[in-house]
Structures are given as structure tokens and as C-alpha cells.
Design an enzyme around this catalytic site. Structure first.
Site, PDB file in Angstrom:
ATOM      1  N   ARG A  37       0.864  -1.183   0.000  1.00 16.43           N
ATOM      2  CA  ARG A  37       0.000   0.000   0.000  1.00 16.43           C
ATOM      3  C   ARG A  37       0.898   1.230   0.000  1.00 16.43           C
ATOM      4  O   ARG A  37       2.121   1.113   0.081  1.00 16.43           O
ATOM      5  CB  ARG A  37      -0.940  -0.007   1.209  1.00 16.43           C
ATOM      6  CG  ARG A  37      -0.211   0.045   2.528  1.00 16.43           C
ATOM      7  CD  ARG A  37      -1.200   0.005   3.688  1.00 16.43           C
ATOM      8  NE  ARG A  37      -0.527   0.250   4.943  1.00 16.43           N
ATOM      9  CZ  ARG A  37      -1.083   0.087   6.140  1.00 16.43           C
ATOM     10  NH1 ARG A  37      -2.326  -0.330   6.246  1.00 16.43           N
ATOM     11  NH2 ARG A  37      -0.417   0.340   7.235  1.00 16.43           N
TER      12      ARG A  37
ATOM     13  N   ASN B  35      -5.290   7.957   4.616  1.00 21.19           N
ATOM     14  CA  ASN B  35      -5.078   7.107   5.794  1.00 21.19           C
ATOM     15  C   ASN B  35      -3.625   7.228   6.207  1.00 21.19           C
ATOM     16  O   ASN B  35      -2.723   6.956   5.403  1.00 21.19           O
ATOM     17  CB  ASN B  35      -5.385   5.642   5.473  1.00 21.19           C
ATOM     18  CG  ASN B  35      -5.382   4.776   6.722  1.00 21.19           C
ATOM     19  OD1 ASN B  35      -6.291   4.896   7.557  1.00 21.19           O
ATOM     20  ND2 ASN B  35      -4.371   3.946   6.889  1.00 21.19           N
ATOM     21  N   GLU B  36      -3.430   7.667   7.413  1.00 22.84           N
ATOM     22  CA  GLU B  36      -2.085   7.711   7.988  1.00 22.84           C
ATOM     23  C   GLU B  36      -1.044   8.272   7.020  1.00 22.84           C
ATOM     24  O   GLU B  36      -0.158   7.562   6.549  1.00 22.84           O
ATOM     25  CB  GLU B  36      -1.646   6.316   8.432  1.00 22.84           C
ATOM     26  CG  GLU B  36      -2.500   5.761   9.539  1.00 22.84           C
ATOM     27  CD  GLU B  36      -2.011   4.401  10.022  1.00 22.84           C
ATOM     28  OE1 GLU B  36      -1.200   3.776   9.332  1.00 22.84           O
ATOM     29  OE2 GLU B  36      -2.446   3.991  11.105  1.00 22.84           O
TER      30      GLU B  36
ATOM     31  N   GLU C   1      -8.678   4.041  15.206  1.00 22.02           N
ATOM     32  CA  GLU C   1      -8.334   2.615  15.171  1.00 22.02           C
ATOM     33  C   GLU C   1      -7.664   2.206  16.464  1.00 22.02           C
ATOM     34  O   GLU C   1      -6.774   2.906  16.956  1.00 22.02           O
ATOM     35  CB  GLU C   1      -7.314   2.314  14.060  1.00 22.02           C
ATOM     36  CG  GLU C   1      -7.763   2.555  12.654  1.00 22.02           C
ATOM     37  CD  GLU C   1      -6.652   2.232  11.645  1.00 22.02           C
ATOM     38  OE1 GLU C   1      -5.677   1.542  12.015  1.00 22.02           O
ATOM     39  OE2 GLU C   1      -6.759   2.693  10.508  1.00 22.02           O
TER      40      GLU C   1
ATOM     41  N   GLU D 141      -2.801  -8.372   6.270  1.00 21.74           N
ATOM     42  CA  GLU D 141      -2.983  -8.291   7.726  1.00 21.74           C
ATOM     43  C   GLU D 141      -4.027  -9.296   8.202  1.00 21.74           C
ATOM     44  O   GLU D 141      -4.842  -8.999   9.077  1.00 21.74           O
ATOM     45  CB  GLU D 141      -3.345  -6.864   8.117  1.00 21.74           C
ATOM     46  CG  GLU D 141      -2.191  -5.909   7.822  1.00 21.74           C
ATOM     47  CD  GLU D 141      -2.376  -4.533   8.419  1.00 21.74           C
ATOM     48  OE1 GLU D 141      -3.478  -3.966   8.273  1.00 21.74           O
ATOM     49  OE2 GLU D 141      -1.409  -4.021   9.009  1.00 21.74           O
TER      50      GLU D 141
ATOM     51  N   PHE E 290      -4.064 -11.723  10.124  1.00 21.88           N
ATOM     52  CA  PHE E 290      -4.125 -12.145  11.535  1.00 21.88           C
ATOM     53  C   PHE E 290      -4.235 -10.973  12.509  1.00 21.88           C
ATOM     54  O   PHE E 290      -4.089 -11.152  13.707  1.00 21.88           O
ATOM     55  CB  PHE E 290      -2.928 -13.038  11.865  1.00 21.88           C
ATOM     56  CG  PHE E 290      -2.982 -14.340  11.119  1.00 21.88           C
ATOM     57  CD1 PHE E 290      -4.029 -15.234  11.327  1.00 21.88           C
ATOM     58  CD2 PHE E 290      -2.025 -14.654  10.172  1.00 21.88           C
ATOM     59  CE1 PHE E 290      -4.117 -16.424  10.616  1.00 21.88           C
ATOM     60  CE2 PHE E 290      -2.106 -15.842   9.453  1.00 21.88           C
ATOM     61  CZ  PHE E 290      -3.154 -16.729   9.674  1.00 21.88           C
ATOM     62  N   HIS E 291      -4.463  -9.777  11.970  1.00 25.36           N
ATOM     63  CA  HIS E 291      -4.706  -8.636  12.861  1.00 25.36           C
ATOM     64  C   HIS E 291      -6.156  -8.729  13.352  1.00 25.36           C
ATOM     65  O   HIS E 291      -7.072  -8.961  12.568  1.00 25.36           O
ATOM     66  CB  HIS E 291      -4.488  -7.329  12.091  1.00 25.36           C
ATOM     67  CG  HIS E 291      -4.678  -6.117  12.935  1.00 25.36           C
ATOM     68  ND1 HIS E 291      -3.624  -5.483  13.547  1.00 25.36           N
ATOM     69  CD2 HIS E 291      -5.782  -5.439  13.283  1.00 25.36           C
ATOM     70  CE1 HIS E 291      -4.082  -4.460  14.240  1.00 25.36           C
ATOM     71  NE2 HIS E 291      -5.397  -4.414  14.099  1.00 25.36           N
TER      72      HIS E 291
HETATM   73  C1  GLA Z   1      -2.856   1.029  10.598  1.00 27.27           C
HETATM   74  C2  GLA Z   1      -3.760   1.170   9.382  1.00 27.27           C
HETATM   75  C3  GLA Z   1      -4.703   0.056   9.225  1.00 27.27           C
HETATM   76  C4  GLA Z   1      -4.071  -1.235   9.613  1.00 27.27           C
HETATM   77  C5  GLA Z   1      -3.637  -1.141  11.047  1.00 27.27           C
HETATM   78  C6  GLA Z   1      -3.182  -2.452  11.656  1.00 27.27           C
HETATM   79  O1  GLA Z   1      -3.094   1.821  11.636  1.00 27.27           O
HETATM   80  O2  GLA Z   1      -4.428   2.385   9.286  1.00 27.27           O
HETATM   81  O3  GLA Z   1      -5.109   0.042   7.879  1.00 27.27           O
HETATM   82  O4  GLA Z   1      -3.004  -1.483   8.767  1.00 27.27           O
HETATM   83  O5  GLA Z   1      -2.613  -0.222  11.105  1.00 27.27           O
HETATM   84  O6  GLA Z   1      -1.904  -2.812  11.296  1.00 27.27           O
END
Ligand code: GLA
Length: 668
Positions: free
Chosen positions: A110, A148-149, A303, A353, A355-356
């Protein structure tokens, strides 16, 4: 109370485009069971929304927005711009990110774009504009979630050109730039703007001024990318608030204060992975930062994880023990969060991700995690009254202690020109915040340029580069009666990383009443004895008193008797300096003394040593959120109404290990 019943938000990232439509109705049924009232849709959905350049497929989004509206679930709608689809790589190769070593990255993960590249910015704005126009007045829409971030950094030709433009604006002339970067050293004098490159991999140590400016530039690129998208979604409907989610990181590529100024409400993503009480200390830290970035107002926890969190450095995932989720969520709520959202509602069966942990795990609703999610939803539903903003317009927590959070400080410590690699900004700030947490003292983050008069104590744990304006601000604060504490090396250079001559206490020399003549950084396993019986590590230095008094001195060795901790009365206030890294217990003792001498009170007199008590203001009321992180039962005196226990309290209350209460205080 206001006419609308206040509610805490509860839910998470929802990615229906990863699932067949049969799942959607089950999702909504389970959301209602779990008291979910808010979901974040579309965060990484660019390839579902725009499968080919310029061709949109939003039928699925139309349907899900309508379904959520019908179910009374509000939507935080994301612009999907953090993950350009594969077609972008092929169509715009010049807009791909280039690493410092010159390697160009391609899609497959990403965030594969150069944020300074016009082709990326145009593509991002186009899809944001389409979404804004289509959904700005949709009944489900509650908030825009831009990107996002933010956090991507890129080198390469596109960046070089943008960097030069930024430098021209900042310096005006090459002479000014050459002076700021001290380019006569190692034959780096620039004779034309075209000669300047972003600091890619080079033969030996890079120029620290150039590196610092590149970090500032990269942060400004991200801010500009955010600003453009905010303008687009605001234009479509100014009534809808806009956020972008900050990742509170171990890396740092943007300035949170600057980004916060562009949006209506700060949101954070937070993943403490420590398994003991350090996880709770970290939770408090993240929440205190979020509130501070948002000007003391309520902020969104965009989150967190329900259970398993990836710890990539350690190469494993960690699961949260039963009960931790509710405890940590209450810590965020205590510090002003509007509720809790999670990454994510349902986790994908595949993808990076897998297993998150989500709210609905792979094993389905018949699971410990989903049961805790349902219980937590019920808990937050009973705490809705905390969601009301304070009636007096003041901050949700009223803290009298502040610590400086400053991007330049972070970035300066990362340049390779430092006297020791052991100068991490984040570690220094966290050590300070941790000491305050154990002491039960609430704190806000500030910049030296902020209005400091709201505080009694301002802590500067790590700030190498200090401008004259910043130094004057801290001096004014102390002269007016404030207490400041600075640590070793703070103020040694100006804002361009040029050393201030005369004393390594540089910008703060007069304020501190000391001259730091020589630096003696310590080796990783080296310590230095102090005359109070403790030891310091990381740092030592030769200090001469110039008006200050010594509270603690180095003992033994060549620094025997040299002041290690000093105190200087200035105007109506006091300025302390700490010349080594104190051990955690000594740091806690020092800060407890400093804070007590400044007359600062805890949110509750019995808070501390793992009994967390935080006062949140809402409407014209106050609430105490009490969480016992200790292994033993703890007693404290409470007067008010226990919202979760449904009882009135007036006297001693015992809180079991891991127990918690939320108490509406009676007017005092
Ligand atoms: C970040 C992202 C999410 C996801 C989480 C968990 O904070 O914004 O998309 O990747 O981490 O790893």
C-alpha cells in the site's frame, strides 16, 4: 444537556467490498447487536471504486451507504488515496516512490506513490472529488476521513524539483541557504538552485541542515496533499467535519500540529503492543497526544485493535488478555476520545494483515473477542453523557503540566551528526510522560510557540534545535511565574542545526543560569554516579553555575562535584536543568518534587502507582474515570454517581485489580 442525547461513537473500519453481498446483512445485524453506531468505509478501496483510470464503480458503495443509513449507523467516509491501484503504477511510473538508495518501488503493498508527484495528487483529488460530490449529503455521512495515515516519503527527480521550490520559498537566496546549511564545510557551496538534490544516499555523513530541511519539506508535502483534499470535501458540504488519522508512530514524517490545523477533528490510530502495564502507560500517552493535537477538545480514536496486534519488529503478533480492551478503551475515553473505533469490523480471510484482530474474528461471533465487543458496546452506550463537550468551551481534561512535542526536535535527533545515537526524542518524551503517569499527574503536549500561560510546569525533555523565538517564549513563561525543566543538549543549536557558541545550554543559558562547557556522552553500558546515590546514563557534561544552584552533583571520576541537576530562580518562576539521563525512579522523584513545588494537584489525591484517575469535563459536569492497573485492590474516596454500577458513592471505595469505575461527580 443539549437537546440531542450525547452518544459515544463505537464501531470500526468496514470493508464490504472485500466480502460477498450475503455477508452485508449479517454484518449489519451483528453491528446492531454490538451497539455499533459508526463505521469507517472505503479506507483502501481505490481499486474497487475506480477499477480503471477514470472509470468509477460505486454501486456497491451506494448500496452499503443506504443500508447503513437505514440501520441508523453513521458513516465516516474515507478517500481511498493511501493505496493507488495497480493501473496507477503502469500509467504514472514517474509518480512512484523512490527510496533514499534510489530504488523505485512498485505496487504490491500500500502507499505506493510519491506524495509530491503531480500525477498522484491529481488522481487522488479526482477520486476524492467524485466521492465528495456523490455522498456529501448522504444521510449516513457523519465525517470525512481524508486519506489514511499520511507518512510516505520519497526521493527522486520529482522530489528534487519540489524540494528546490520549497527551499527557494524558505531562503529566498542561495546565500541564505548556504549559510543555513554551513555548506563551506566539505565543499558543498551551491551556485545554482538546480545543483540542489534531496539528501539521497551519499558517500559519507550527509549535511545535517539539508537533512533537517528535507524532513520539513516532506512534512509540508503531506500537509499540502491533505489541504487539497480537505478543500474538495468541504466544498461539497461544509457542515460535515473532516479528519485524517494520525498513526502515533515510532517513525515521524509529518508534523501533527500542522496537520491538525487543516482538519476539524484529530483522530489517531493506536496500537500499544506491550503486554504488561506498559501497554496502559502507552495508551495514556497516545490519548494525551491526541487531545493536545486537537486543542484539548474531544478527538476520535479511529483505530485500535480488539486483540492481536502485529509487532513487526519482534516478528510476531500479540493478543490482548481478556479485560484489557475495556480497560484501555476507558483510558482513551477518560482523556477525551469521542468513543472507540477499531481496525477493523471483520478481518479479511487473505491479504497482508489477515491475523490482525477485528471486531468479528475469523472464528465468528461465537468468540471471546466478539462477546467482549458486545459488552464494551453496552458499556459505552451507558456513558453517553461523557460525550458532551464542556459547556465553558475549555479542554476536556484540565492539566497544569505540559511537555514539549516538537517535530524539529524529533528530526534533529535523527540526523547522523549527533554526539550519541542515544538521543531518541520519542524515548525522552515517553520517559517523562511515564514518570508523570506513575505519579498520577495529568499532562498535555505543547509547542514552545503555544500559549503556555495555561500551565504551571513546562517540560522540555529533548529539544536540540531551538530558535530565538522559542527560547524567548520559555523565558517569558518562567519570568511570569512558571516552572520549566530542560534536559541535556536542549537549545544547543539554532533551528538550522548550527551550534550556539559559548555554552551547550545555548538558547537557554541565561534562563538556566548555567554554562555547559563540555559534553561527555556515555557509552551504551556506561553509567555515572550521582551524589544522591542514584546513577545516570547516556550523558554527562561539565556545568558551571552562573546563578543557578546545584541540586544533585556527579560523584567520582573526572566530573566529581560537577552539578548534574540545577535550579535557577528567574523572575517569579524557576528553571531546572537535568544533565544526565536519570533512572526511572529518580526521574519520577524529581518530577514529583518539581510539580509539588509548583502547586500542581492530581486529578484525584489518591491517584498514582498504577491507580489511574482522570477527570473529564462534559457539559457543566465532571466525571472521574478510575482504572486500577495494580495487581492489588486499591482504595480511594469517591463522591458521586457510579454510572456503570448504578449506585451513589460517598466514601471509600475498593477497586479490584483491573477494575474500573466512571463516576459523575457531584457539584463541589
Ligand atoms: C494502521 C492502518 C490500518 C491497519 C492497522 C493495523 O493503523 O491504518 O489500515 O493497517 O494499522 O496494522
Amino acid at each position: 444537556m443539549t437537546h440531542e442525547t450525547p452518544t459515544l461513537v463505537y464501531g470500526g473500519d468496514y470493508n464490504p467490498d472485500q466480502w460477498p453481498r450475503e455477508t452485508w446483512d449479517e454484518d449489519i445485524r451483528l453491528m446492531r447487536q454490538a451497539h455499533v453506531n459508526r463505521v469507517t468505509v472505503g479506507v483502501f478501496s481505490w481499486s474497487s471504486i475506480e477499477p480503471r483510470e477514470g472509470e468509477y464503480d460505486v454501486e456497491w458503495l451506494d448500496i452499503i451507504m443506504d443500508k447503513l443509513a437505514d440501520a441508523g449507523i453513521g458513516v465516516v467516509l474515507a478517500t481511498p488515496t493511501a493505496s493507488p491501484p495497480p493501473w496507477f503504477t503502469l500509467a504514472h511510473p514517474e509518480a512512484l516512490p523512490v527510496r533514499a538508495d534510489g530504488v523505485r518501488l512498485v505496487h504490491g503493498s500500500r502507499d505506493t506513490y510519491n506524495p509530491a508527484a503531480p500525477a498522484y495528487r491529481e488522481a487522488a483529488l479526482r477520486v476524492a472529488d467524485m466521492l465528495a460530490k456523490r455522498y456529501a449529503h448522504h444521510p449516513a455521512l457523519r465525517m470525512w476521513h481524508v486519506h489514511n495515515e499520511y507518512g510516505t516519503v520519497s526521493y527522486g527527480p520529482v522530489t528534487d524539483e519540489a524540494f528546490r521550490g520549497w527551499l527557494r520559498e524558505r531562503y529566498g537566496t542561495l546565500d541564505a541557504l548556504n549559510a543555513a546549511w554551513w555548506t563551506a564545510f566539505w565543499s558543498q557551496g551551491y551556485g545554482a538552485w538546480e545543483e540542489i538534490l534531496a539528501p539521497q544516499a551519499t558517500q559519507y555523513l550527509p549535511n545535517p541542515g539539508q537533512v533537517l530541511d528535507f524532513k520539513r519539506f516532506s512534512a509540508d508535502v503531506l500537509r499540502d496533499a491533505l489541504r487539497e483534499q480537505v478543500a474538495v470535501v468541504r466544498a461539497a458540504n461544509p457542515a460535515i467535519p473532516v479528519t485524517t488519522n494520525f498513526m502515533l508512530p515510532t517513525w515521524h514524517h509529518y508534523d501533527e500540529w500542522d496537520l491538525a490545523a487543516e482538519i476539524d477533528e484529530v483522530s489517531i490510530d493506536h496500537y500499544p503492543s506491550a503486554r504488561d502495564v506498559e501497554g496502559e502507560v502507552h495508551t495514556a500517552f497516545g490519548a494525551d497526544l491526541a487531545r493536545s493535537f486537537n486543542g484539548g477538545r474531544p478527538w476520535t480514536l479511529m483505530e485500535q485493535a480488539t486483540s492481536t496486534v502485529y509487532d513487526y519488529a519482534a516478528g510476531r503478533i500479540y493478543a490482548k488478555a481478556p479485560g484489557v480492551l475495556e480497560r484501555q478503551t476507558l483510558q482513551y475515553v477518560a482523556r477525551g476520545s469521542t468513543g472507540s473505533l477499531f481496525f477493523q469490523w471483520r478481518n479479511g480471510r487473505g491479504g497482508a494483515e489477515l491475523f490482525h484482530s477485528p471486531m468479528v474474528p475469523h472464528t465468528g461471533p461465537d468468540s471471546r473477542v466478539f462477546r467482549e465487543i458486545v459488552d464494551l458496546g453496552a458499556t459505552l452506550a451507558r456513558l453517553g453523557e461523557l460525550a458532551e463537550p464542556p459547556a465553558d468551551g475549555g479542554p476536556v481534561n484540565r492539566n497544569r503540566v505540559a511537555f514539549v512535542w516538537d517535530s524539529t526536535a524529533w528530526w534533529s535527533a535523527e540526523t547522523r551528526a549527533m554526539p550519541t545515537t542515544d538521543l531518541s526524542f520519542l524515548d525522552a518524551v515517553r520517559a517523562t510522560h511515564r514518570a508523570l503517569w506513575w505519579e498520577g499527574i495529568g499532562a498535555d503536549a505543547v509547542r514552545l510557540g503555544d500559549d503556555l500561560s495555561r500551565y504551571d510546569v513546562v517540560l522540555v525533555p529533548s529539544k536540540l534545535a531551538v530558535s530565538d523565538t522559542e527560547a524567548a517564549a520559555l523565558t517569558r513563561f518562567v519570568e511570569a511565574g512558571g516552572t520549566a525543566v530542560t534536559w541535556y543538549f536542549a537549545g544547543s543549536t539554532d533551528e538550522h542545526l548550527r551550534v550556539r557558541p559559548g555554552s551547550f545550554s545555548g538558547a537557554f543559558a541565561d534562563l538556566l543560569g548555567i554554562r555547559v562547557e563540555e559534553l561527555f556522552p556515555l557509552a551504551p553500558d556506561e553509567t555515572v554516579a550521582l551524589d544522591d546515590g542514584t546513577v545516570g546514563d547516556c550523558w554527562s557534561q561539565t556545568v558551571h553555575l552562573r546563578g543557578a544552584e546545584a541540586l544533585v552533583r556527579f560523584r567520582g571520576g573526572h566530573l566529581d562535584g560537577v552539578p548534574a541537576v540545577t535550579r535557577h530562580a528567574v523572575g517569579d518562576g524557576v528553571a531546572y536543568h537535568v544533565g544526565t539521563r536519570l533512572d526511572p525512579a529518580a526521574l519520577r522523584r524529581l518530577l514529583a518534587d518539581v510539580v509539588a513545588a509548583a502547586g500542581v494537584e492530581r486529578h484525584h489525591p489518591q491517584a498514582g502507582d498504577g491507580l489511574e484517575v482522570v477527570r473529564r469535563h462534559a457539559g457543566d459536569r465532571t466525571y472521574l474515570v478510575v482504572v486500577n492497573h495494580d495487581d492489588a485492590p486499591r482504595e480511594l474516596t469517591l463522591t458521586g454517581h457510579d454510572l456503570l454500577g448504578g449506585r451513589d458513592l460517598d466514601g471509600p471505595v475498593t477497586v479490584p485489580p483491573g477494575g474500573h469505575l466512571v463516576v459523575r461527580e457531584v457539584a463541589r
